[in-house]
Write a protein that holds these residues in place. Sequence first.
Motif, PDB file in Angstrom:
ATOM      1  N   GLU A  14      79.748 -35.782  37.565  1.00  0.00           N
ATOM      2  CA  GLU A  14      80.885 -36.557  38.034  1.00  0.00           C
ATOM      3  C   GLU A  14      80.428 -37.904  38.603  1.00  0.00           C
ATOM      4  O   GLU A  14      79.464 -37.971  39.365  1.00  0.00           O
ATOM      5  CB  GLU A  14      81.618 -35.757  39.116  1.00  0.00           C
ATOM      6  CG  GLU A  14      83.112 -35.970  39.093  1.00  0.00           C
ATOM      7  CD  GLU A  14      83.786 -35.192  40.202  1.00  0.00           C
ATOM      8  OE1 GLU A  14      83.582 -33.966  40.275  1.00  0.00           O
ATOM      9  OE2 GLU A  14      84.491 -35.845  41.002  1.00  0.00           O
ATOM     10  N   TYR A  19      75.210 -39.581  30.143  1.00  0.00           N
ATOM     11  CA  TYR A  19      75.120 -38.139  29.943  1.00  0.00           C
ATOM     12  C   TYR A  19      73.749 -37.630  30.372  1.00  0.00           C
ATOM     13  O   TYR A  19      72.730 -38.237  30.044  1.00  0.00           O
ATOM     14  CB  TYR A  19      75.320 -37.796  28.468  1.00  0.00           C
ATOM     15  CG  TYR A  19      76.745 -37.924  28.016  1.00  0.00           C
ATOM     16  CD1 TYR A  19      77.716 -37.079  28.547  1.00  0.00           C
ATOM     17  CD2 TYR A  19      77.112 -38.868  27.072  1.00  0.00           C
ATOM     18  CE1 TYR A  19      79.039 -37.181  28.134  1.00  0.00           C
ATOM     19  CE2 TYR A  19      78.433 -38.977  26.651  1.00  0.00           C
ATOM     20  CZ  TYR A  19      79.386 -38.135  27.194  1.00  0.00           C
ATOM     21  OH  TYR A  19      80.681 -38.232  26.793  1.00  0.00           O
ATOM     22  N   THR A  58      81.152 -31.451  29.397  1.00  0.00           N
ATOM     23  CA  THR A  58      82.043 -32.602  29.225  1.00  0.00           C
ATOM     24  C   THR A  58      82.622 -32.647  27.811  1.00  0.00           C
ATOM     25  O   THR A  58      83.793 -32.912  27.618  1.00  0.00           O
ATOM     26  CB  THR A  58      81.278 -33.919  29.527  1.00  0.00           C
ATOM     27  OG1 THR A  58      80.492 -33.737  30.702  1.00  0.00           O
ATOM     28  CG2 THR A  58      82.226 -35.077  29.720  1.00  0.00           C
TER      29      THR A  58
END
Length: 230
Positions: A14, A19, A58
């Motif tokens: 978050e 990534y 994600t």
Amino acid sequence: MKLLEVKNVSIAYEGDKNYAVEDVSFNIEDGEYVCLIGSNGSGKSTLMKGIVGLVPVTKGQINKEIAPEACAYMGQVNMIDKDFPATVWEIVLSGTQKRGRRLPFYSKKDKATAKEAMDTFEINELADRRIGNLSGGQQQRVLLARAFCRNPKLLILDEPCAGLDPVITEEFYRLLSQLNKTRHMTILMASHDMEQVASYASRVIVMNQTKEFDGSIAQWKERNQSCRNF
Ligand code: ADP
Ligand code: MG
């Protein structure tokens, strides 16, 4: 038979636009001993946490073909607090607890299972010791015995030998290899130590945010060899 499918998985923490794990895909088949290697920060722990559901994925999918109870996870541990009050026996026995059971209640069968795990990992003589007073190698065996109590089909271990000396590490890997062969336990293990791992695993996946390599030990050695020659 396929136990686990990781399909185009990307994981970002978050607030982080990069990534930690990007577009990784692989399957784990029944009976494999797979070693996930890569330097610190390459995304090994994040990927494992994604697989066991400790961090949300994600993008992409993780499909488990086995029941959640059939999967045991041993997270990356640092030395356990010296004052942690539980004994070795209590910790191993707690591994028999089923999900959702609120009060510890141990049946004869649970106790027999824990005893067998203590035998397997040769920690009987440590039964009454507090875990905080044990060496790193002993603590790892206790935690592995705890995970073993579930008789998992798939055992996921995140750097189980971090901080241990090479002789104990070697012994630990040999023990895992034995579980893999004699108990047909499927193993997915993360390590940043590429050399030592190679003699035991059947397959290597190299992480560097993305999946850099996936193949047999022989293929991996061959690749390293050709890299050195150039
Ligand atoms: P490895 O286990 O291979 O050392 P990690 O999965 O721990 O790698 O870390 C991968 C990346 O994700 C690193 O850049 C790390 O800083 C970041 N990261 C790890 N855990 C968190 C977290 N809880 N919050 C934010 N970023 C994290
Ligand atoms: Mg890690």
